[in-house]
Structure formats: C-alpha cells, structure tokens
Design a protein around this motif. Structure first.
Motif, PDB file in Angstrom:
ATOM      1  N   GLU A   1      68.310  -9.414  63.091  1.00 14.85           N
ATOM      2  CA  GLU A   1      67.010  -9.790  62.552  1.00 14.85           C
ATOM      3  C   GLU A   1      65.895  -9.108  63.338  1.00 14.85           C
ATOM      4  O   GLU A   1      64.902  -8.645  62.762  1.00 14.85           O
ATOM      5  CB  GLU A   1      66.839 -11.307  62.596  1.00 14.85           C
ATOM      6  N   VAL A   2      66.049  -9.046  64.647  1.00 11.88           N
ATOM      7  CA  VAL A   2      65.060  -8.363  65.488  1.00 11.88           C
ATOM      8  C   VAL A   2      65.038  -6.875  65.157  1.00 11.88           C
ATOM      9  O   VAL A   2      63.962  -6.263  65.056  1.00 11.88           O
ATOM     10  CB  VAL A   2      65.357  -8.583  66.987  1.00 11.88           C
ATOM     11  N   LEU A   3      66.201  -6.275  64.973  1.00 11.50           N
ATOM     12  CA  LEU A   3      66.259  -4.848  64.649  1.00 11.50           C
ATOM     13  C   LEU A   3      65.630  -4.573  63.291  1.00 11.50           C
ATOM     14  O   LEU A   3      64.931  -3.564  63.117  1.00 11.50           O
ATOM     15  CB  LEU A   3      67.706  -4.360  64.683  1.00 11.50           C
ATOM     16  N   ASP A   4      65.866  -5.445  62.318  1.00 12.14           N
ATOM     17  CA  ASP A   4      65.229  -5.280  61.007  1.00 12.14           C
ATOM     18  C   ASP A   4      63.710  -5.344  61.143  1.00 12.14           C
ATOM     19  O   ASP A   4      62.979  -4.545  60.538  1.00 12.14           O
ATOM     20  CB  ASP A   4      65.710  -6.365  60.039  1.00 12.14           C
TER      21      ASP A   4
ATOM     22  N   GLY B   1      52.509   2.822  68.827  1.00  7.17           N
ATOM     23  CA  GLY B   1      51.625   1.748  68.374  1.00  7.17           C
ATOM     24  C   GLY B   1      52.293   0.398  68.240  1.00  7.17           C
ATOM     25  O   GLY B   1      51.600  -0.634  68.153  1.00  7.17           O
ATOM     26  N   ALA B   2      53.616   0.364  68.196  1.00  5.84           N
ATOM     27  CA  ALA B   2      54.328  -0.905  68.027  1.00  5.84           C
ATOM     28  C   ALA B   2      54.313  -1.702  69.328  1.00  5.84           C
ATOM     29  O   ALA B   2      54.443  -1.137  70.418  1.00  5.84           O
ATOM     30  CB  ALA B   2      55.765  -0.639  67.592  1.00  5.84           C
ATOM     31  N   ARG B   3      54.154  -3.006  69.226  1.00  2.00           N
ATOM     32  CA  ARG B   3      54.180  -3.890  70.387  1.00  2.00           C
ATOM     33  C   ARG B   3      55.317  -4.893  70.222  1.00  2.00           C
ATOM     34  O   ARG B   3      55.655  -5.285  69.097  1.00  2.00           O
ATOM     35  CB  ARG B   3      52.852  -4.631  70.546  1.00  2.00           C
ATOM     36  N   MET B   4      55.885  -5.300  71.327  1.00  2.00           N
ATOM     37  CA  MET B   4      56.983  -6.261  71.262  1.00  2.00           C
ATOM     38  C   MET B   4      56.538  -7.559  70.592  1.00  2.00           C
ATOM     39  O   MET B   4      57.306  -8.197  69.876  1.00  2.00           O
ATOM     40  CB  MET B   4      57.524  -6.536  72.662  1.00  2.00           C
ATOM     41  N   GLU B   5      55.278  -7.970  70.805  1.00  2.00           N
ATOM     42  CA  GLU B   5      54.808  -9.199  70.162  1.00  2.00           C
ATOM     43  C   GLU B   5      54.714  -9.043  68.644  1.00  2.00           C
ATOM     44  O   GLU B   5      54.929 -10.009  67.904  1.00  2.00           O
ATOM     45  CB  GLU B   5      53.472  -9.649  70.734  1.00  2.00           C
ATOM     46  N   ASP B   6      54.408  -7.806  68.167  1.00  2.00           N
ATOM     47  CA  ASP B   6      54.391  -7.568  66.723  1.00  2.00           C
ATOM     48  C   ASP B   6      55.798  -7.719  66.143  1.00  2.00           C
ATOM     49  O   ASP B   6      55.988  -8.292  65.067  1.00  2.00           O
ATOM     50  CB  ASP B   6      53.873  -6.163  66.421  1.00  2.00           C
ATOM     51  N   ILE B   7      56.764  -7.161  66.865  1.00  2.00           N
ATOM     52  CA  ILE B   7      58.157  -7.226  66.411  1.00  2.00           C
ATOM     53  C   ILE B   7      58.646  -8.670  66.437  1.00  2.00           C
ATOM     54  O   ILE B   7      59.308  -9.132  65.502  1.00  2.00           O
ATOM     55  CB  ILE B   7      59.036  -6.315  67.289  1.00  2.00           C
ATOM     56  N   ALA B   8      58.298  -9.398  67.495  1.00  2.00           N
ATOM     57  CA  ALA B   8      58.697 -10.802  67.587  1.00  2.00           C
ATOM     58  C   ALA B   8      58.116 -11.605  66.442  1.00  2.00           C
ATOM     59  O   ALA B   8      58.812 -12.427  65.813  1.00  2.00           O
ATOM     60  CB  ALA B   8      58.244 -11.375  68.932  1.00  2.00           C
TER      61      ALA B   8
ATOM     62  N   ARG C   1      57.190 -10.536  63.502  1.00  2.00           N
ATOM     63  CA  ARG C   1      57.854 -10.148  62.241  1.00  2.00           C
ATOM     64  C   ARG C   1      59.230 -10.793  62.135  1.00  2.00           C
ATOM     65  O   ARG C   1      59.672 -11.146  61.032  1.00  2.00           O
ATOM     66  CB  ARG C   1      57.976  -8.626  62.180  1.00  2.00           C
ATOM     67  N   ALA C   2      59.913 -10.967  63.274  1.00  2.00           N
ATOM     68  CA  ALA C   2      61.245 -11.592  63.270  1.00  2.00           C
ATOM     69  C   ALA C   2      61.179 -13.115  63.285  1.00  2.00           C
ATOM     70  O   ALA C   2      62.217 -13.769  63.173  1.00  2.00           O
ATOM     71  CB  ALA C   2      62.038 -11.094  64.473  1.00  2.00           C
ATOM     72  N   GLY C   3      59.970 -13.677  63.457  1.00  2.00           N
ATOM     73  CA  GLY C   3      59.842 -15.127  63.522  1.00  2.00           C
ATOM     74  C   GLY C   3      60.321 -15.716  64.828  1.00  2.00           C
ATOM     75  O   GLY C   3      60.801 -16.849  64.875  1.00  2.00           O
ATOM     76  N   LEU C   4      60.178 -14.940  65.909  1.00  2.00           N
ATOM     77  CA  LEU C   4      60.622 -15.378  67.228  1.00  2.00           C
ATOM     78  C   LEU C   4      59.477 -15.250  68.226  1.00  2.00           C
ATOM     79  O   LEU C   4      58.464 -14.593  67.955  1.00  2.00           O
ATOM     80  CB  LEU C   4      61.797 -14.516  67.706  1.00  2.00           C
ATOM     81  N   SER C   5      59.658 -15.860  69.377  1.00  2.00           N
ATOM     82  CA  SER C   5      58.708 -15.654  70.463  1.00  2.00           C
ATOM     83  C   SER C   5      58.993 -14.309  71.114  1.00  2.00           C
ATOM     84  O   SER C   5      60.099 -13.765  71.019  1.00  2.00           O
ATOM     85  CB  SER C   5      58.836 -16.764  71.497  1.00  2.00           C
ATOM     86  N   LYS C   6      57.974 -13.772  71.797  1.00  2.00           N
ATOM     87  CA  LYS C   6      58.157 -12.515  72.520  1.00  2.00           C
ATOM     88  C   LYS C   6      59.256 -12.651  73.564  1.00  2.00           C
ATOM     89  O   LYS C   6      60.075 -11.742  73.745  1.00  2.00           O
ATOM     90  CB  LYS C   6      56.830 -12.110  73.165  1.00  2.00           C
ATOM     91  N   GLY C   7      59.295 -13.801  74.244  1.00  2.00           N
ATOM     92  CA  GLY C   7      60.335 -14.024  75.244  1.00  2.00           C
ATOM     93  C   GLY C   7      61.725 -14.014  74.644  1.00  2.00           C
ATOM     94  O   GLY C   7      62.675 -13.541  75.275  1.00  2.00           O
ATOM     95  N   ALA C   8      61.871 -14.535  73.421  1.00  3.30           N
ATOM     96  CA  ALA C   8      63.179 -14.545  72.770  1.00  3.30           C
ATOM     97  C   ALA C   8      63.651 -13.128  72.478  1.00  3.30           C
ATOM     98  O   ALA C   8      64.841 -12.815  72.611  1.00  3.30           O
ATOM     99  CB  ALA C   8      63.126 -15.367  71.483  1.00  3.30           C
ATOM    100  N   VAL C   9      62.727 -12.252  72.081  1.00  2.00           N
ATOM    101  CA  VAL C   9      63.101 -10.862  71.824  1.00  2.00           C
ATOM    102  C   VAL C   9      63.602 -10.197  73.097  1.00  2.00           C
ATOM    103  O   VAL C   9      64.594  -9.465  73.089  1.00  2.00           O
ATOM    104  CB  VAL C   9      61.899 -10.078  71.238  1.00  2.00           C
ATOM    105  N   TYR C  10      62.938 -10.494  74.213  1.00  2.81           N
ATOM    106  CA  TYR C  10      63.347  -9.894  75.494  1.00  2.81           C
ATOM    107  C   TYR C  10      64.723 -10.392  75.942  1.00  2.81           C
ATOM    108  O   TYR C  10      65.377  -9.735  76.758  1.00  2.81           O
ATOM    109  CB  TYR C  10      62.303 -10.182  76.571  1.00  2.81           C
ATOM    110  N   LEU C  11      65.178 -11.514  75.419  1.00  2.00           N
ATOM    111  CA  LEU C  11      66.529 -11.975  75.745  1.00  2.00           C
ATOM    112  C   LEU C  11      67.583 -11.010  75.198  1.00  2.00           C
ATOM    113  O   LEU C  11      68.658 -10.851  75.773  1.00  2.00           O
ATOM    114  CB  LEU C  11      66.772 -13.371  75.161  1.00  2.00           C
TER     115      LEU C  11
END
Length: 213
Positions: A19-22, A35-42, A44-54
């Motif tokens: 889901e994160v990769l999508d 231009g992409a930020r981890m918070e933007d990706i988080a 879009r995936a419906g997760l917190s930024k910290g969850a993406v970093y996991l």
C-alpha cells in the motif's frame, strides 16, 4: 486451526508495504523524486509518517523498493526463459523477448520504467540502482547466449555486445514511441506483435547461412 484465515490485523500489516509502494508511485509520478515528501506518501497511504518509516527508512529506500517490485517479474521471467532454452541460443533469445513482452504487458507495468526515464538524469542513483537490479543481471547472460551461438556456428560471427543492443533496441523504441511520445500503432500491432516481427528479422539476420555480415 490449520487453514484458518490470518487475523484481520495481521493481514492488514502484511499488506501495508505494498500500500505504501502504491502511494509512493502515485506521489513520485505527480511530484517527482525531489518534490515528493515522506509525509505526502504517508497521507496517500492513510498512515502516519512514522508508520511509513517502519517499513522504509528513507525516501531513497522507498524508491528502490518500488523499482525492485516492478522489475522482479521482468528480470526473473527473462532469466527463466533463457535458462529453459539453454541448449538452443535462438530459442533462448526468443524466450527472452517473449518474457519481456509478457512482463511489460501487465497492467501498470510501464509506470515505473517511465518514472525512471524521467528521474534518472536528475537522480543518478536511481539509474544506478535500476542498472544493478536489471541490466547487470540480464545483459551478461544475453551476451553469453549470443557468444555461445557464434562459437557453436549457430549464429553468424557478430559482436555479442553490439548484438545485445540490436536485440533490445526495438523493444525500448516501441515503449518510448508509445508511452512517451504517444505514437501508437494499430490495435493489432502491440508489443506481442512487435516481438514476433522483431524475432523474424533478428533470427534471419543471425542465421549463418544468410550471407556475410
């Protein structure tokens, strides 16, 4: 119990990397790598930024995982096709090209290659990782197939490294014309048809009975 479905929370956790990769693919496509930020990706995936970093420790690791997921079917299909026809160099080349066509014909398969073409000039590490994941694995094998075909007298005496470019060039050009420039052939002239047409020309050109190089 054996065969019982996994708990819902476990299935959800196992699905989250994809889901994160999508989400990352969508954000990278819209905003580019820089231009992409981890918070933007988080988001879009419906997760917190910290969850993406996991799952992914950096934006570069996320991009590399995206490339790995996209190219694995292509790389493994190509290498498997060659291995299954190791005794016949012509059939090995045919299997290679048909495997590439099958991989690139899957829905969404071209999204990552298009992204790489766009990002590679500005982000050299993207091109380097793609080279390591695909080209450095497949190219030596294909060159070896051509070299063996020449040594066994099944192919005319061609340069194996240059022939590799001849083998893959039409496929790359077809994708560029179609996906980048919007120059599309008729509905019956897709990638599968291109591969068969290319093979008829390629194998006739490699035939040692076809004349001097």
């Amino acid at each position: 119990m054996t065969g019982a479905p996994a708990p819902k929370f476990r299935r959800r956790a196992e699905a989250r990397p994809d889901e994160v990769l999508d989400a990352a693919l969508a954000v990278f496509t819209e905003k580019g790598f820089a231009g992409a930020r981890m918070e933007d990706i988080a988001a879009r995936a419906g997760l917190s930024k910290g969850a993406v970093y996991l799952y992914f420790p950096s934006k570069q690791a996320l991009f590399q995982a995206l490339i790995r997921r996209a190219v694995q079917p292509l790389t493994e299909g190509a290498l498997t096709g060659i291995a299954e026809h190791a005794e016949d160099p012509a059939e090995a080349l045919a299997a290679l090209l048909r495997a590439v066509a099958a991989a690139l014909s899957r829905p969404g398969a071209l999204a990552v290659p298009k992204l790489i073409l766009r990002e590679a000039p500005a982000v050299p590490e993207v091109a380097a990782f793609y080279r390591q994941a695909v080209m450095d694995r497949v190219m030596p094998v294909v060159i070896g197939v051509v070299r063996r075909g020449v040594a066994e007298g099944r192919f005319r005496p061609v340069d194996p490294e240059l022939t590799l470019r001849t083998i893959m060039g039409p496929v790359i050009l077809h994708v560029l014309l179609d996906e980048v420039f919007g120059i599309r052939p008729g509905p019956e002239k897709g990638l599968d048809a291109l591969i068969e047409n290319h093979l008829s020309i390629l194998l006739a050109g490699l035939d040692p009975g076809g004349g001097t190089p």
